[in-house]
Each structure stands twice: as C-alpha cells, then as structure tokens.
Design an enzyme around this catalytic site. Structure first.
Site, short mmCIF file in Angstrom:
data_model
loop_
_atom_site.label_atom_id
_atom_site.label_comp_id
_atom_site.label_asym_id
_atom_site.label_seq_id
_atom_site.Cartn_x
_atom_site.Cartn_y
_atom_site.Cartn_z
N SER A 110 0.78 -1.27 0.03
CA SER A 110 -0.04 -0.01 -0.03
C SER A 110 0.95 1.35 0.00
O SER A 110 2.18 1.28 0.58
CB SER A 110 -0.92 0.23 1.32
OG SER A 110 -1.56 1.26 1.39
N TYR A 152 -1.60 -0.95 10.17
CA TYR A 152 -1.76 -1.13 8.78
C TYR A 152 -0.38 -0.37 8.22
O TYR A 152 0.36 -1.11 7.19
CB TYR A 152 -2.89 -0.39 8.35
CG TYR A 152 -3.06 -0.35 6.66
CD1 TYR A 152 -3.34 -1.93 6.02
CD2 TYR A 152 -3.10 0.65 5.86
CE1 TYR A 152 -3.85 -1.78 4.99
CE2 TYR A 152 -3.41 0.28 4.47
CZ TYR A 152 -3.63 -0.83 3.96
OH TYR A 152 -3.83 -1.00 2.54
#
Length: 269
Positions: free
Chosen positions: A147, A160
């Site tokens: 990401s 995350y």
C-alpha cells in the site's frame, strides 16, 4: 496417422482475498486475459456466486476456502492448487485487513497481531508452496500487494502502515533471494481504491480509483514483471513528497486528521 499434439493449458493465476474488492477485480481481469483462476478467501459462497455469474465453470475457475491468518490453512490450499490445477504462472497475495488502532487500548494490540498475521505472515505462507515448483520450472511471478501507506506512518494507522511497510521490505528480500531463478517478485502499492475496505473511511482520499482501473494497471505491471510500482503514479508522487518532509512539518500537517475506525467502533469489512 500422426498423434494429436497435447493441448497446452491456459496460464493459471492464484489470488487470495478474491471474494471482493481488488481481489475480485484482479480475478475478472485475468479471466478476460484467458487465465485459469484459483481463487482463495474465507467467503467461498460469495466467490462461487461471482464465478457462476461470470459463467466461469470448474474447468477454468476453482474456489478454495482458507483463512490466510492460519498458516496451515493457506499452505494446505496452495498444495491443493498444485495438485488439482498445476503450478501457477502468477501468485497474487492480495488478502489483507486495515483496522485502526490505538496503542493505549489493550484490545488493539491483538488487532495489530491479527493484522500482521494476515498482511505479513499470511503473505509469506501464500508464496511458500509455490517457490520450489516455480523455481524448478524457471518461471513465474509472486506478487505482494502492499500500500502507499507503507511509505509513511499515519496516526491511528499504526498496524496497517507498519504491516504494509513490512510487505515492501519482505518482497524486496524475497526478490534478492530469487534473483536468477526466473521467478519474478512484484510489489504493488495501491493508493486509494474504491472497495469495501475504503468505503467506510472518514477522511479524504485523493486520486481515488475504481478496483477495475487498479486491476488493469496492476495486470500490466505484473505482465511486465515490474519489481515495484505505486498505482496510481500520482499517489506515489504525493507519498514521496511526504517522505521528504521534515518530521515536525509532517507531524503538524497530519495533526487532527480523522483516523481509521478502530475495531468495535464501526463495522470493519
């Protein structure tokens, strides 16, 4: 009478987290390109309903149920794919979770452990069954979905961001290990993609793109065996600029920014 030559099977792609979002869009893109599909997720009924709606029968699409956080579960599915469909040409470790965390909250430490179990250990376990047969064949691609959040830590996103930064580092390590084997390692860093994972976000998402648009660009990057790519490229520029900001300025810029929902504060896909 000459023997009829054996037909070469269509190439095969193995995709985790294929029941929705990016994974499902990638499955559709590879199906259009003529690939056979090996689709993995916990929600097998959802995947089967999708495959049926697309007209994808068992000869070209097989559904596997697994919990990527459970190493034995995802490894067993990898071996099942090898036995039933053969060695994939492309393996995409797409399964992932994104849940907000607050280190002061005891339950959120368990959230972080679960995030790493899926986003990191599960990713390595996804690749594991295929490394040896792909290397023996001398071809293939292992694709890690990271990401753009890997590039800089965001408040409330500690689990995350850290897990996706670890995906980048892990794939870089694996790429070096497999250098010269014929097996490529591709690291993709999505920006904001319109999926069930992002639709509950309570902050702005610049350069938001559809899952289908992401899948098209990801397919091209994987076909080219690109080692590292941010999609869309504009988000990569923004992230790199943020990386260059001095820490005091970066911290001030993100001060008061809405945070991702923590587990229990709102439904998490």
């Amino acid at each position: 009478m000459p023997a009829t030559p054996a037909l070469t099977p269509a190439p095969l792609v193995f995709i985790t987290g294929a029941s929705s979002g990016i994974g499902q869009a990638l499955a559709a893109r590879y199906a259009r390109a003529g690939y056979r599909l090996a689709l993995v997720a916990r929600r097998t009924a959802d995947m089967q309903a999708w495959a049926d709606a697309q007209g994808l029968g068992p000869e070209c699409c097989r559904i596997y149920g697994a919990d990527v956080a459970d190493v034995d579960s995802i490894v067993a599915v990898g071996h099942a794919c090898l036995a039933m469909q053969g060695v994939p040409d492309v393996v995409i470790a797409n399964a992932g979770v994104s849940i907000g965390m607050d280190t002061a909250e005891p339950d959120d430490i368990h959230v972080k452990a679960r995030t790493f179990a899926i986003n990191n250990t599960g990713l390595a376990a996804t690749f594991h069954p295929f490394v040896t047969p792909m290397t023996a064949r001398g071809s293939g691609a292992l694709v890690g979905i990271a990401s753009v959040a890997a590039i800089r830590g965001l408040p409330g996103h500690g689990a995350y961001c850290a897990s996706k930064a670890a995906v980048v580092a892990y794939c870089e390590s694996l790429r070096g290990e497999l250098r010269g084997s014929g097996v490529a390692v591709v690291t993709l860093l999505p920006g904001y993609v319109d999926t069930p994972l992002t639709q509950k976000n309570r902050y702005s998402m610049p350069f938001l793109m559809s899952a289908e648009a992401f899948a098209d660009r990801a397919f091209d990057a994987i076909q080219a065996r690109t080692s590292y790519r941010v999609i869309p490229w504009q988000m990569g520029v923004v992230a790199k600029l943020l990386r260059l900001l001095p820490n005091p300025l970066f911290d001030r810029l993100l001060s008061g920014r809405p945070r991702k929902h923590r587990q229990g504060t709102k439904a998490v896909p």
